[in-house]
Design a protein around this motif. Structure first.
Motif, PDB file in Angstrom:
ATOM      1  N   ILE A  22       5.959  -1.239  -1.313  1.00 48.83           N
ATOM      2  CA  ILE A  22       7.295  -1.725  -1.612  1.00 48.83           C
ATOM      3  C   ILE A  22       7.533  -1.608  -3.120  1.00 48.83           C
ATOM      4  O   ILE A  22       6.587  -1.467  -3.897  1.00 48.83           O
ATOM      5  N   GLU A  23       8.784  -1.699  -3.518  1.00 47.74           N
ATOM      6  CA  GLU A  23       9.132  -1.641  -4.930  1.00 47.74           C
ATOM      7  C   GLU A  23       8.830  -2.978  -5.598  1.00 47.74           C
ATOM      8  O   GLU A  23       9.134  -4.048  -5.054  1.00 47.74           O
ATOM      9  N   ASN A  24       8.225  -2.918  -6.765  1.00 49.28           N
ATOM     10  CA  ASN A  24       7.979  -4.129  -7.546  1.00 49.28           C
ATOM     11  C   ASN A  24       9.275  -4.559  -8.228  1.00 49.28           C
ATOM     12  O   ASN A  24       9.752  -3.905  -9.146  1.00 49.28           O
ATOM     13  N   LYS A  25       9.825  -5.687  -7.816  1.00 45.95           N
ATOM     14  CA  LYS A  25      11.084  -6.182  -8.372  1.00 45.95           C
ATOM     15  C   LYS A  25      10.890  -7.453  -9.190  1.00 45.95           C
ATOM     16  O   LYS A  25      11.834  -7.904  -9.841  1.00 45.95           O
ATOM     17  N   SER A  28       6.493  -7.774 -14.574  1.00 45.62           N
ATOM     18  CA  SER A  28       6.168  -6.663 -15.464  1.00 45.62           C
ATOM     19  C   SER A  28       4.741  -6.806 -15.971  1.00 45.62           C
ATOM     20  O   SER A  28       4.169  -7.908 -15.936  1.00 45.62           O
ATOM     21  N   THR A  94       0.685   0.424  -7.596  1.00 46.40           N
ATOM     22  CA  THR A  94       1.972   0.200  -8.254  1.00 46.40           C
ATOM     23  C   THR A  94       3.080  -0.067  -7.240  1.00 46.40           C
ATOM     24  O   THR A  94       4.167  -0.515  -7.614  1.00 46.40           O
ATOM     25  N   THR A  95       2.808   0.209  -5.962  1.00 41.46           N
ATOM     26  CA  THR A  95       3.729  -0.175  -4.895  1.00 41.46           C
ATOM     27  C   THR A  95       3.208  -1.392  -4.129  1.00 41.46           C
ATOM     28  O   THR A  95       3.588  -1.642  -2.987  1.00 41.46           O
ATOM     29  N   ARG A 158       2.316  -9.029  -4.612  1.00 39.62           N
ATOM     30  CA  ARG A 158       3.118  -8.253  -3.676  1.00 39.62           C
ATOM     31  C   ARG A 158       4.361  -9.001  -3.204  1.00 39.62           C
ATOM     32  O   ARG A 158       5.491  -8.505  -3.291  1.00 39.62           O
ATOM     33  N   SER A 161       8.190  -9.819  -4.528  1.00 36.68           N
ATOM     34  CA  SER A 161       9.275  -8.838  -4.544  1.00 36.68           C
ATOM     35  C   SER A 161      10.110  -8.850  -3.269  1.00 36.68           C
ATOM     36  O   SER A 161      11.055  -8.069  -3.146  1.00 36.68           O
TER      37      SER A 161
END
Length: 269
Positions: A22-25, A28, A94-95, A158, A161
């Motif tokens: 999944i996208e890291n939202k 950082s 990174t996902t 995880r 996000s």
């Protein structure tokens, strides 16, 4: 202390495929969170320790990955009841798919190590588990699952996000947590929203959730407490109320550095 740490780290939802990229939202590289830990001792809240969580972009087996480290330390006041001296390390892609987990736990003169390695053959999730017990003996096992599997640290990086905007009060979500020698079924229940203060008396609008694990002995789910995360894109845990075998503990956030998104859930006084 296992459930105390899980409560500190969890914001969870379900997933349909094993690797589940999944996208890291939510965070950082360079994010740092710190907490003060309290225990209810004879009707008084006593500070018993601190915890810190840091996340940086690193590498795992030569590939870019996020590395998270959680350190909890007690001040010795209540060591005879429970000990707060754990060091956790976790890597995710990174996902945000889990890659590796390690927990070193000290309880007096007893020291144990849990490790979990993750691979994803044929669209499934394979976990290799290792536990070094306090007597230096070792336990090793492997399991393969059709669904995603997490641990008490990697689930945090995880699941922050996910978008909980469609959750309704009373909704429950099931998932699997792995440690050094076993896997456990757990449930997260959404309890609605609440305004919660941090250690610095700043008040946030939060999502309230409860956490339970399946008990083989009781043949039912056992609740281990509630936690409150910011109702914004960061989903930072602000406060945790945890039920231990020896009483009740709380954790309050004291410092938030390197936060990815604007904190737009502060309640104006």
């Amino acid at each position: 202390m296992r459930h105390f740490i899980i409560m500190l780290m969890l914001l969870v939802t379900s997933a349909s495929q094993a690797q589940c990229p999944i996208e890291n939202k939510a965070f950082s590289s360079g994010e740092f969170l710190s907490y003060n830990l309290y225990y209810n001792w004879k009707f008084m809240w006593v500070k018993v320790g601190t915890a810190s969580l840091s996340t940086v972009l690193s590498k795992y087996n030569g590939q870019p990955a996020y590395r998270s480290s959680l350190i909890t330390r007690g001040n010795g006041k209540l060591d005879k009841f429970f000990v707060v001296r754990d060091t956790l390390l976790g890597y995710v892609t990174t996902t945000l798919s889990p890659l590796y987990f390690r927990k070193g736990a000290e309880e007096g003169d007893r020291y144990t190590v849990d490790e979990v390695w993750y691979t994803y053959p044929n669209g499934k999730c394979k976990v290799k588990m290792h536990r070094q017990k306090h007597d230096k003996t070792h336990e090793r096992s492997e399991k393969t699952f059709d669904q995603c599997v997490f641990d008490m640290l990697n689930i945090f990086t995880r699941a922050r996000s996910y978008d909980p905007s469609t959750w309704k009060k009373g909704q429950t979500i099931k998932f699997t947590v792995a440690d050094g020698n076993s896997s456990t079924q757990a449930i997260l229940k959404y309890e609605g929203k609440a305004n919660v203060e941090d250690e610095n008396r700043v008040k946030y609008r939060c999502l309230k959730l409860s956490y339970s694990e399946w008990s083989e002995r009781r043949q039912k789910y056992k609740n281990f407490g509630n936690f409150f995360v910011t109702d914004d894109d960061n989903h930072v845990p602000i406060r945790l109320d945890v039920t231990l075998n020896v009483g009740v503990a709380k954790a309050y956030v004291t410092t938030m550095k390197g936060i990815k998104n604007p904190i737009n859930c502060i309640v104006k006084k």
